[in-house]
Design a protein around this motif. Structure first.
Motif, mmCIF file in Angstrom:
data_model
loop_
_atom_site.group_PDB
_atom_site.id
_atom_site.type_symbol
_atom_site.label_atom_id
_atom_site.label_comp_id
_atom_site.label_asym_id
_atom_site.label_seq_id
_atom_site.Cartn_x
_atom_site.Cartn_y
_atom_site.Cartn_z
ATOM 1 N N GLU A 75 0.712 -1.029 -0.037
ATOM 2 C CA GLU A 75 -0.136 -0.063 -0.169
ATOM 3 C C GLU A 75 0.337 1.946 -0.095
ATOM 4 O O GLU A 75 1.873 1.928 0.890
ATOM 5 N N THR B 21 0.500 5.218 0.722
ATOM 6 C CA THR B 21 0.301 6.788 1.197
ATOM 7 C C THR B 21 1.259 7.892 1.105
ATOM 8 O O THR B 21 2.030 7.543 0.945
ATOM 9 N N GLU C 227 5.325 -4.126 2.963
ATOM 10 C CA GLU C 227 3.780 -3.819 2.894
ATOM 11 C C GLU C 227 3.701 -1.886 2.773
ATOM 12 O O GLU C 227 2.347 -2.095 1.719
ATOM 13 N N ASP C 228 3.640 -0.679 3.694
ATOM 14 C CA ASP C 228 3.559 -0.020 3.632
ATOM 15 C C ASP C 228 4.438 1.135 3.526
ATOM 16 O O ASP C 228 5.299 1.237 4.647
#
Ligand code: ADP
Length: 167
Positions: A2, A4, A148-149
């Motif tokens: 992901e 952001t 993952e982030d």
């Protein structure tokens, strides 16, 4: 993975690792580097000194990355990478992309699941923000990583907007 985007200060991010746009001396500097050392305290610089002495006598080359702990910062680690200085006569995009890929590789070795990046090379090193955003997002999207982030922490509105329109 992901991805952001946030507008803010990378030193405040609660992630496993934050990335520092360091200079090759690893001895601190202005911009995001200065902020990380100011907020993180002397422990980080002490580790940087040791790394410099043990492994990087000539400095950390552009495009590579190395980790220290994060002192008083909320993150657990700081991953130091050296962006290329922007050039109009030479295409250094691969080196800039390599900063992101190498940092994610170091993060993976540390077992970091979440990583925050600044817009590497877009301050003192002069990279145009739109181009830097394209290179950064492409590099992270293409990276083969267990992280993952991924959070891009953009310091001002202009940087945020450049990344937003690329994402
Ligand atoms: P470089 O030498 O790689 O250009 P700089 O630190 O001068 O590194 O700038 C890289 C980017 O980091 C710039 O867009 C700058 O506005 C931004 N920046 C500066 N301080 C911070 C901070 N505390 N958090 C996030 N980004 C920051």
């Amino acid at each position: 993975m992901e991805i952001t985007l946030v507008q803010g200060d990378i030193t405040e991010q609660r992630v496993d690792a934050i990335v520092n746009a360091a200079n090759s001396s690893l001895m601190g500097g202005g911009g995001v580097d200065g902020a990380i050392h100011r907020r993180g305290g002397p422990e980080i610089l002490e580790e940087c000194r040791k790394l410099r002495a043990a492994r990087y006598g000539k400095g950390l080359p552009a495009g590579q990355a190395v980790a220290t702990t994060a002192g008083r910062l909320p993150a657990r680690w700081v991953i130091h990478t050296v962006g290329p200085v922007h050039s109009t006569s030479e295409d250094r995009s691969e080196l800039l992309a390599s900063c992101y890929v190498a940092s994610l590789r170091v993060a993976e070795e540390l077992g970091a699941g979440s990583v925050a990046f600044p817009a590497i090379s877009t301050g003192i090193y002069g990279w145009p923000m739109d181009d830097a955003a394209r290179i950064a997002l492409d590099a992270v999207r293409r990276a083969d990583t267990s992280v993952e982030d991924v959070r891009f922490v953009l310091f001002d509105r202009t940087a945020y907007t450049a990344f937003e329109s690329r994402l």
